[in-house]
Design a protein around this motif. Structure first.
Motif, PDB file in Angstrom:
ATOM      1  N   VAL A  39      -2.746   3.690  -3.427  1.00  0.00           N
ATOM      2  CA  VAL A  39      -2.297   2.464  -4.470  1.00  0.00           C
ATOM      3  C   VAL A  39      -2.045   1.398  -3.778  1.00  0.00           C
ATOM      4  N   ASP A  40      -2.802   0.176  -4.216  1.00  0.00           N
ATOM      5  CA  ASP A  40      -2.572  -0.911  -3.579  1.00  0.00           C
ATOM      6  C   ASP A  40      -2.079  -1.942  -4.658  1.00  0.00           C
ATOM      7  N   THR A  41      -1.098  -2.671  -4.235  1.00  0.00           N
ATOM      8  CA  THR A  41      -0.693  -3.727  -5.000  1.00  0.00           C
ATOM      9  C   THR A  41      -1.418  -5.007  -5.108  1.00  0.00           C
ATOM     10  N   THR A  42      -1.754  -5.526  -5.966  1.00  0.00           N
ATOM     11  CA  THR A  42      -2.613  -6.794  -6.268  1.00  0.00           C
ATOM     12  C   THR A  42      -1.748  -8.063  -6.391  1.00  0.00           C
ATOM     13  N   SER A  43      -0.621  -7.796  -7.036  1.00  0.00           N
ATOM     14  CA  SER A  43       0.130  -8.855  -7.304  1.00  0.00           C
ATOM     15  C   SER A  43       1.576  -8.618  -7.629  1.00  0.00           C
ATOM     16  N   ILE A  44       2.442  -9.520  -7.345  1.00  0.00           N
ATOM     17  CA  ILE A  44       4.196  -9.183  -7.560  1.00  0.00           C
ATOM     18  C   ILE A  44       4.762 -10.497  -8.012  1.00  0.00           C
ATOM     19  N   GLU A  45       5.350 -10.441  -9.226  1.00  0.00           N
ATOM     20  CA  GLU A  45       5.928 -11.512  -9.766  1.00  0.00           C
ATOM     21  C   GLU A  45       7.258 -11.672 -10.180  1.00  0.00           C
ATOM     22  N   ILE A  46       8.301 -12.201  -9.497  1.00  0.00           N
ATOM     23  CA  ILE A  46       9.517 -12.009  -9.186  1.00  0.00           C
ATOM     24  C   ILE A  46      10.230 -12.890 -10.559  1.00  0.00           C
ATOM     25  N   ASN A  47      11.231 -12.280 -11.175  1.00  0.00           N
ATOM     26  CA  ASN A  47      11.991 -12.965 -12.497  1.00  0.00           C
ATOM     27  C   ASN A  47      10.926 -13.765 -13.430  1.00  0.00           C
ATOM     28  N   PRO A  48      10.041 -13.005 -13.819  1.00  0.00           N
ATOM     29  CA  PRO A  48       9.196 -13.355 -15.108  1.00  0.00           C
ATOM     30  C   PRO A  48      10.230 -13.138 -16.358  1.00  0.00           C
ATOM     31  N   THR A  49       9.700 -14.007 -17.246  1.00  0.00           N
ATOM     32  CA  THR A  49      10.334 -13.643 -18.655  1.00  0.00           C
ATOM     33  C   THR A  49       9.737 -12.329 -19.435  1.00  0.00           C
ATOM     34  N   LEU A  50      10.383 -11.316 -19.682  1.00  0.00           N
ATOM     35  CA  LEU A  50       9.967 -10.134 -20.255  1.00  0.00           C
ATOM     36  C   LEU A  50      10.474 -10.224 -21.812  1.00  0.00           C
ATOM     37  N   GLU A  51       9.841  -9.981 -22.572  1.00  0.00           N
ATOM     38  CA  GLU A  51      10.389  -9.824 -23.910  1.00  0.00           C
ATOM     39  C   GLU A  51      10.790  -8.483 -24.615  1.00  0.00           C
ATOM     40  N   ALA A  52      11.975  -8.348 -25.307  1.00  0.00           N
ATOM     41  CA  ALA A  52      12.570  -7.119 -25.389  1.00  0.00           C
ATOM     42  C   ALA A  52      11.712  -6.121 -26.203  1.00  0.00           C
ATOM     43  N   ALA A  53      10.948  -6.720 -26.927  1.00  0.00           N
ATOM     44  CA  ALA A  53      10.053  -6.036 -28.009  1.00  0.00           C
ATOM     45  C   ALA A  53       9.120  -5.130 -27.146  1.00  0.00           C
ATOM     46  N   ILE A  54       8.647  -5.379 -25.627  1.00  0.00           N
ATOM     47  CA  ILE A  54       7.760  -4.538 -25.179  1.00  0.00           C
ATOM     48  C   ILE A  54       8.428  -3.115 -24.622  1.00  0.00           C
ATOM     49  N   PHE A  55       9.655  -2.971 -24.742  1.00  0.00           N
ATOM     50  CA  PHE A  55      10.312  -1.763 -24.366  1.00  0.00           C
ATOM     51  C   PHE A  55      10.468  -0.708 -25.880  1.00  0.00           C
ATOM     52  N   SER A  76       0.846  -1.225  -0.138  1.00  0.00           N
ATOM     53  CA  SER A  76      -0.064  -0.095  -0.144  1.00  0.00           C
ATOM     54  C   SER A  76       0.881   1.160   0.046  1.00  0.00           C
ATOM     55  N   MET A  77       0.455   2.349  -0.952  1.00  0.00           N
ATOM     56  CA  MET A  77       1.163   3.434  -0.928  1.00  0.00           C
ATOM     57  C   MET A  77       0.302   4.506  -0.922  1.00  0.00           C
ATOM     58  N   GLU A  78       0.512   5.716  -0.281  1.00  0.00           N
ATOM     59  CA  GLU A  78      -0.415   6.784  -0.157  1.00  0.00           C
ATOM     60  C   GLU A  78       0.477   7.943  -0.651  1.00  0.00           C
ATOM     61  N   THR A  79      -0.190   8.817  -1.511  1.00  0.00           N
ATOM     62  CA  THR A  79       0.347  10.212  -2.015  1.00  0.00           C
ATOM     63  C   THR A  79      -0.488  11.304  -2.195  1.00  0.00           C
ATOM     64  N   ALA A  80      -0.458  12.334  -2.577  1.00  0.00           N
ATOM     65  CA  ALA A  80      -1.209  13.526  -2.712  1.00  0.00           C
ATOM     66  C   ALA A  80      -2.130  13.252  -3.863  1.00  0.00           C
ATOM     67  N   ASN A  81      -3.394  13.379  -3.867  1.00  0.00           N
ATOM     68  CA  ASN A  81      -4.114  13.217  -5.248  1.00  0.00           C
ATOM     69  C   ASN A  81      -3.680  13.839  -6.259  1.00  0.00           C
ATOM     70  N   PRO A  82      -3.566  13.567  -7.580  1.00  0.00           N
ATOM     71  CA  PRO A  82      -2.863  14.420  -8.562  1.00  0.00           C
ATOM     72  C   PRO A  82      -4.219  15.382  -9.201  1.00  0.00           C
ATOM     73  N   MET A  83      -5.429  14.837  -8.904  1.00  0.00           N
ATOM     74  CA  MET A  83      -6.586  15.357  -9.300  1.00  0.00           C
ATOM     75  C   MET A  83      -6.796  16.613  -8.140  1.00  0.00           C
ATOM     76  N   GLY A  84      -6.139  16.966  -7.171  1.00  0.00           N
ATOM     77  CA  GLY A  84      -6.281  17.853  -6.107  1.00  0.00           C
ATOM     78  C   GLY A  84      -7.207  17.611  -5.143  1.00  0.00           C
TER      79      GLY A  84
END
Length: 245
Positions: free
Chosen positions: A223-239, A209-217
């Motif tokens: 912001v809540d994290t729903t999942s984290i995956e460590i060391n997945p395979t990432l295709e170079a093409a997505i960048f 969980s992370m709390e910050t100022a509302n960018p809309m004022g």
């Protein structure tokens, strides 16, 4: 003679104070690193996928971050059927912003100042330990209360002179707040992030969980994290920046 002895005593006391302070900072950093899961485990993290969700003015927003640690970062944000893409790779960056977010819907080069602000997203783990690895100067400036909890206040001074502050829990040695200034278009803005709900993923600790100022004022945004995956395979093409249609 007495004056000389007195002056040497002051110098010795000053040096001793500096050594104690330096040791205290080192001890805090060591305990913080251990609390995060340890240096050895973090050194084995080469890629991460993190999914989050948050709500702004009644709109639920889903986001996905794909990270090649120290090399590239890609975020995808879905808002009311519209997708915003942001990519940082080395010193370059591009994004796709739908019209409702002030863009054209086509891939565009990201402004240099925006790249600088976003570049730290290529890193994972502790903002404090990342700063240390980058050669930033870290000083213990105070011990105070934050929301009723004792925290160590650590000032980070980067090589370019930028200053940030990390508030480290005296009991858990995890970062509870991080504050810095961001320069966008010549306008300097104070930013503040509060972290909580730390959970272990493969023995590594992340704030879910992370709390910050509302960018809309007005008020704050969580912001809540729903999942984290460590060391997945990432295709170079997505960048890679797509060709305009």
């Amino acid at each position: 003679m007495k004056k000389i002895v007195f002056l040497w005593a002051i110098v010795a006391l000053s040096v001793s104070s500096f050594v104690v302070s330096a040791q205290t900072v080192d001890e805090i950093l060591a305990k913080h690193q251990e609390a995060m899961g340890g240096a050895e485990k973090w050194s084995k993290v080469k890629s991460v996928i993190q999914n989050t969700k948050f709500t702004i003015q009644g709109m639920e927003i889903q986001s996905k971050a794909s990270i090649l640690v120290g090399k590239a970062f890609r975020s995808e944000i879905d808002v009311m059927g519209n997708k915003m893409v942001q990519v940082i790779q080395g010193e370059n960056g591009w994004w796709i912003r739908p019209q409702m977010m002030g863009g054209s819907g086509e891939p565009e080069d990201m402004p240099k100042e925006m790249i600088k602000v976003s570049k730290n997203q290529e890193s994972v783990g502790s903002l404090l330990l990342t700063a240390k690895l980058e050669g930033s100067k870290i000083d213990l400036v105070n011990k105070e209360k934050l929301d009723g909890a004792d925290v160590y206040v650590c000032q980070i001074t980067k090589k370019d002179g930028e200053v940030a502050t990390a508030y480290v829990s005296a009991s858990t040695h995890l970062i509870l707040k991080f504050a810095t200034k961001v320069n966008l278009g010549g306008q300097v803005m104070d930013t503040e992030l509060k972290f909580s709900n730390y959970k272990a993923v493969d023995g590594l600790y992340f704030p879910f969980s992370m709390e910050t100022a509302n960018p809309m004022g007005g008020g704050t945004m969580q912001v809540d994290t729903t999942s984290i995956e460590i060391n997945p395979t990432l295709e170079a093409a997505i960048f890679v920046k797509p060709v305009k249609k």
